[in-house]
Design an enzyme around this catalytic site. Structure first.
Site, mmCIF file in Angstrom:
data_model
loop_
_atom_site.group_PDB
_atom_site.id
_atom_site.type_symbol
_atom_site.label_atom_id
_atom_site.label_comp_id
_atom_site.label_asym_id
_atom_site.label_seq_id
_atom_site.Cartn_x
_atom_site.Cartn_y
_atom_site.Cartn_z
ATOM 1 N N ARG A 63 -56.743 23.844 23.372
ATOM 2 C CA ARG A 63 -55.861 23.919 24.218
ATOM 3 C C ARG A 63 -55.532 25.401 24.749
ATOM 4 O O ARG A 63 -54.831 25.456 26.029
ATOM 5 C CB ARG A 63 -54.146 23.719 23.681
ATOM 6 N N TYR A 116 -47.324 15.874 50.254
ATOM 7 C CA TYR A 116 -47.910 14.340 49.845
ATOM 8 C C TYR A 116 -46.678 14.696 48.938
ATOM 9 O O TYR A 116 -46.057 14.796 48.428
ATOM 10 C CB TYR A 116 -49.049 15.158 48.528
ATOM 11 N N ASP A 189 -50.855 24.428 49.142
ATOM 12 C CA ASP A 189 -51.714 23.077 49.013
ATOM 13 C C ASP A 189 -52.834 22.975 49.686
ATOM 14 O O ASP A 189 -53.173 22.059 50.624
ATOM 15 C CB ASP A 189 -50.987 21.192 48.685
ATOM 16 N N LYS A 214 -59.806 15.649 44.417
ATOM 17 C CA LYS A 214 -60.713 14.987 45.433
ATOM 18 C C LYS A 214 -61.576 15.673 46.608
ATOM 19 O O LYS A 214 -62.957 16.113 45.960
ATOM 20 C CB LYS A 214 -59.227 15.789 46.842
HETATM 21 C C1 LIG Z 1 -53.691 14.097 45.169
HETATM 22 C C2 LIG Z 1 -52.840 14.407 45.721
HETATM 23 C C3 LIG Z 1 -51.979 15.879 45.135
HETATM 24 C C4 LIG Z 1 -52.248 15.418 43.396
HETATM 25 O O1 LIG Z 1 -53.587 15.667 42.881
HETATM 26 P P1 LIG Z 1 -53.843 14.395 41.346
HETATM 27 O O2 LIG Z 1 -54.775 14.947 40.918
HETATM 28 O O3 LIG Z 1 -53.235 13.160 41.976
HETATM 29 O O4 LIG Z 1 -52.144 15.016 40.824
HETATM 30 C C5 LIG Z 1 -51.406 16.806 45.428
HETATM 31 N N1 LIG Z 1 -51.840 17.033 46.512
HETATM 32 C C6 LIG Z 1 -52.540 16.077 47.333
HETATM 33 C C7 LIG Z 1 -52.731 16.827 48.800
HETATM 34 C C8 LIG Z 1 -53.347 15.708 47.606
HETATM 35 O O5 LIG Z 1 -53.853 14.698 48.559
#
Ligand SMILES: *Cc1c(COP(=O)(O)O)cnc(C)c1O
Length: 396
Positions: A63, A116, A189, A214
């Protein structure tokens, strides 16, 4: 405007090797005991000590740290140009850790009105229950952003660009400057652009967050998240929470993400080329009212995107002339474009944001029109992708 340009630019900024080189080599030294070119997956929960407290390489318990995770964290920091990188079980776990490291009861967050949906839900409903308040604003309107900031109370300005699903572009440099006037932490982000196409830290941001699920992972086979942090003290707080609360990425997940990142530069180039070709092809199609893609000169954020990004990415949206029914028919009629949530993988996906990714913000200011279809354009042969879309549009 190529990925090679961004590599050169970031190499010049950091004095380091180019982006594509770092994507393959940063934190990826070969295994010194066997010579294995690829560092192994350290699938272990704990580490033997040479006498009490005698740690080999600083690792004690999974951890608090694992070499496979360190590998990914070093890579993330290198690609975003920060001294600190941290990886997590998901994008939202990364966001939650950051929010808890910065906020306390009574804190206020300013975020884009097209953020998001999961980020809004986390800040509004989870942190909201602990006395955190928020205001959503149009990030393109700097006066509105300034008016939303409450001096002494607002701690974070949360920026997401390009935004989801209408691909709005916000000016990171201007927003960072504005945020810093009032002592805020400016968070970007960077999930949609990826560091291959956009370098928020070089534009003045303090923290970059990622859903590595992603483009970074890039193969739709692992959920993960990351933070890249400039400030030592903030990084230390986030690192403490990562250890104390445990939202870590597992060794196999960290390894898969690292593996994906090696091809990020070439993938983003192809995603961008394919999306550009599709956007241009669909522009003016009789079934389509609008194509939202920053690579189109008609896109309101085109000039800004050309300035702050080194490519326009693989995401685009369409507004269907035939309304919600046409949108639903389209997403259920393609075959190469598979109907699914998520984005950023090598395979093309199609979705109906109002009913899928953005269902949680229905009825709020963050709501998405029901005739909008979102495409995550993959790296298949673009002629096949266009034929798939043309075929499905012909059925409307
Ligand atoms: C998918 C996404 C998230 C969240 O991420 P997870 O891996 O699904 O928890 C945050 N910001 C954006 C722009 C996203 O596309």
């Amino acid at each position: 405007m190529s990925t090679a340009d961004s590599a050169t630019a970031s190499a010049a900024d950091s004095g380091a090797e180019g982006f594509a080189t770092r994507a393959i080599h940063a934190g990826q030294a070969f295994d010194p005991t066997t010579g294995a070119v690829i560092p192994p997956i350290y699938q272990t929960s704990t580490f033997v000590q040479d006498g009490v407290g005698g740690l080999r390489g600083g690792y004690e318990y999974g951890r608090s740290g694992n070499p496979t995770r360190t590998s990914l964290e070093t890579l993330i920091a290198s690609l975003e140009g920060t001294p600190h990188g941290l990886s997590f079980a998901s994008g939202l776990a990364a966001e939650d850790t950051l929010l808890r490291a910065v906020l306390e009861p009574g804190s206020h967050v300013v975020l884009g009105n097209d953020v998001y949906g999961g980020t809004h839900r986390l800040i509004n409903r989870v942190h909201g229950a602990w006395g955190v308040t928020n205001t959503t604003v149009e990030l393109g309107d700097l006066d509105a952003v300034r008016a939303a900031i409450r001096p002494g109370e607002t701690r974070i300005l949360w920026v997401e660009t390009p935004s989801n699903p209408l691909m709005k572009i916000s000016d990171i440099e201007a927003l960072a400057e504005l945020g810093h006037e009032t002592g805020l932490i400016v968070v970007v982000d960077n999930t949609f652009a990826s560091p291959a196409l956009q370098q928020p830290i070089a534009l003045g941001a303090d923290v970059v967050v990622h859903s590595t699920t992603k483009y970074l992972g890039g193969h739709s086979d692992v959920i993960g998240g990351a933070l890249a942090i400039v400030d030592d003290e903030l990084a230390q707080k986030a690192r403490f929470l990562q250890f104390a609360a445990g939202p870590i990425s597992a060794p196999l997940d960290a390894w898969l993400t690292t593996r994906g990142i090696k091809t990020l530069a070439v993938r983003m180039q192809r995603h961008s080329e394919n999306a550009q070709a599709i956007a241009e092809h669909l522009l003016g199609h009789p079934a389509i009212d609008a194509v939202y893609y920053p690579g189109l000169e008609s896109h309101p954020g085109h000039e800004l995107a050309a300035r702050q990004m080194s490519g326009f990415g693989g995401m685009l949206s369409l507004a269907l002339r035939g309304g919600p029914a046409a949108a639903k028919t389209l997403v259920e009629s393609t075959s190469l474009f598979q109907l699914a949530e998520s984005l950023g993988g090598v395979e093309s996906l199609i979705g109906l944001p109002a009913e899928m990714t953005h269902a949680s913000v229905k009825g709020t200011a963050l709501e998405v029109p029901e005739n909008v279809v979102r495409l995550s354009v993959g790296i298949e042969d673009v002629a096949d992708l266009i034929a798939d879309l043309d075929g499905a549009l012909g059925r409307l």
